[in-house]
Design a protein around this motif. Sequence first.
Motif, PDB file in Angstrom:
ATOM      1  N   GLN A 500     -20.490  18.246 -17.670  1.00 15.64           N
ATOM      2  CA  GLN A 500     -21.202  17.386 -18.606  1.00 15.64           C
ATOM      3  C   GLN A 500     -20.547  17.407 -19.989  1.00 15.64           C
ATOM      4  O   GLN A 500     -20.488  16.387 -20.671  1.00 15.64           O
ATOM      5  N   PRO A 506     -23.461  13.364 -15.290  1.00 13.75           N
ATOM      6  CA  PRO A 506     -24.903  13.631 -15.443  1.00 13.75           C
ATOM      7  C   PRO A 506     -25.346  14.865 -14.644  1.00 13.75           C
ATOM      8  O   PRO A 506     -26.196  14.782 -13.755  1.00 13.75           O
ATOM      9  N   TRP A 561     -30.849  12.467 -11.848  1.00 15.61           N
ATOM     10  CA  TRP A 561     -29.734  12.691 -12.771  1.00 15.61           C
ATOM     11  C   TRP A 561     -28.794  11.487 -12.835  1.00 15.61           C
ATOM     12  O   TRP A 561     -28.146  11.255 -13.860  1.00 15.61           O
ATOM     13  N   LYS A 564     -30.210   5.443 -14.376  1.00  8.27           N
ATOM     14  CA  LYS A 564     -30.076   5.008 -15.758  1.00  8.27           C
ATOM     15  C   LYS A 564     -31.423   4.827 -16.442  1.00  8.27           C
ATOM     16  O   LYS A 564     -31.513   4.285 -17.531  1.00  8.27           O
ATOM     17  N   THR A 567     -34.640   9.059 -19.863  1.00  7.52           N
ATOM     18  CA  THR A 567     -34.756  10.471 -19.515  1.00  7.52           C
ATOM     19  C   THR A 567     -36.133  11.008 -19.908  1.00  7.52           C
ATOM     20  O   THR A 567     -36.570  10.854 -21.050  1.00  7.52           O
TER      21      THR A 567
END
Length: 614
Positions: A500, A506, A561, A564, A567
């Motif tokens: 990452q 991701p 993860w 899109k 989060t």
Amino acid sequence: MRILAKLFASFFILCVTALLVLAVLFHTRYSTALFHHVVSPLLPGDLSAKQVVYHWRQPLSLILTKPNYHVGPQHWQADRLRVQLDATRLPHIHWLRIDGLSIDLTGRTPPPSLEMLPASLQIGRILFNDLNLIGRDWQAHQVSAQLDKWQKGDSPWGSVRGRAQWEAKQIDWHDLTVSDALLDAQPSPKGWQLNGVSFEWQRAAFSAQGQWQPGALALSQLTISNAIVDSEQTQQRLREALSHWPSNTQVTIDRADVRQLSAETDHLSVNALTFSAEQLAFTPQSPWWHQPQLRASFNADYIRWQGQTWEQPLGELERRGDTWIVNQFTSQWHEGFIALSGQFSPQVWQIDRLRANGLTLSRERLRPLIGALPDWPPHIVITDLSLKHNEWLALSPGFPIKVDGIDIDGRDLRLRHDTQWQLHHGTLTASASYASINQQWLAEPYLRVEASDGLVNLRQLLLGFSDGQLAASGQWNYNTPSLPWSFQIDGLHVPLSLYQSWFDWPLPLSGFHDLQGQWSGLASDTESFNVGLNGTLAVTLLNGHADVTPDKGWPERMSGWFQKAPTQQRQSRSFPFEQLSLKADRGHITGILQGDTSVSIDWPIYQTATPSVR
């Protein structure tokens, strides 16, 4: 016959007597009136003088004070005129001196001309003193001149057949002022031979020799000493004045020497520059830097250009056609030292030697310099590359990088630019004392690459972490359009946060892992990569943790993860897996995570950008 002889003798005696009477009268206070009544009527136009001086000891010399001459619309006035006849060639004038004359060439008055003089008139030498010339956008003050072998001929101003010497205390030309100007010249079959030209400007001394003819100025030597361009305004005035140079005149310089030049402008700063150049050519159709046959050398205390300061630069270069040849360039630069030699053309840069020691560089420092360089060529060849003890800084908040103690050695490198730069031949090794790449600390990273005719071998890549190490090797083949490649990797105690942190994958993981794998495929484009990927990877996870949403299972968490979607708030959880096995077959990746529970992975990368985790 006796009577004819008596008449001839009487006429001769009468002429001699008349001349003696005139000579005697010229010695009296009637000399000026006598000149006006006897001599002036013999001349074209109207010539008068405040005083006429004559002496029997110099019977062929005459001095006029405050002479005034009118002919047609023209008016000539001077402080003093002195004429000396040639005793051997009467009435040829041996020399003529004029003091305090002003000539207007602006066009506000009828243009001065000597058309009234007979074409047969010749003067052995003409002298000017305190002459002032006034033209459009230029003036010359306190001019002195000596012109040898002048004759009227068919020219409005006559012509000089001998040596011509000029001196001017001051010349103003298009807002530039030069002083103590000297010119020594003599006519040549097509123009003028310049035996010497010199003047001073901005406390600088200029001197030159060469030839001039209509449409061409050819200087064999030009010397400029102690020139100072102290401001942007001075540079603009100089540039504006040079823009008035005749557009149809070409200038060539066999050799130019510039000594102790200093300049301070918005874009360039130079101190104590000494510069020598040969075979310079300036043509109206080409920019000034286009010098197809240039040879030059230079040194200076410093040169500041494009935000870069070069201290103690020393260089020798030449131009052949469209190729620049750098025989030598050395300089102190960014707290270090750089040396370069090679040949540079639009098609290829052939660098014979590149040395750089002790430099501290960054993208911000290099960007102005790279932007000022010409377009990159399709090929770069470096015979000898040696970079020692350098530092690279890229302290951007999003991805800070610091690499210290960089050593790079290259031999016989050949790079080609297609869509990106490719190493096709040569040997390259690189190492550093330490590196910090986006908060990942590395100890003594090392790289060795060998290439031969488009076949590239990554012999060794070593990255040392605080408690682990990553080793990699690989191959690329640029000779095949599909660009086949293979890659082998082996690591111990490698930080999981690497993926990452470095690649923006991701994977919100922390901890460590051991890994071993090998991959191969094609790299001509994204589609060929996706359908050609093959290989295996075995990973052992050590003390792994993951940032996850607490109310979901692990398959759903890992699938999220790669989504899109916005989060959600995550919490750190122990990663309940110890082993990961991945296999790729023509772009279809399958794998399994094992530990407290098991999770399978299915990812045909040629169909979807996200894996299926269940």
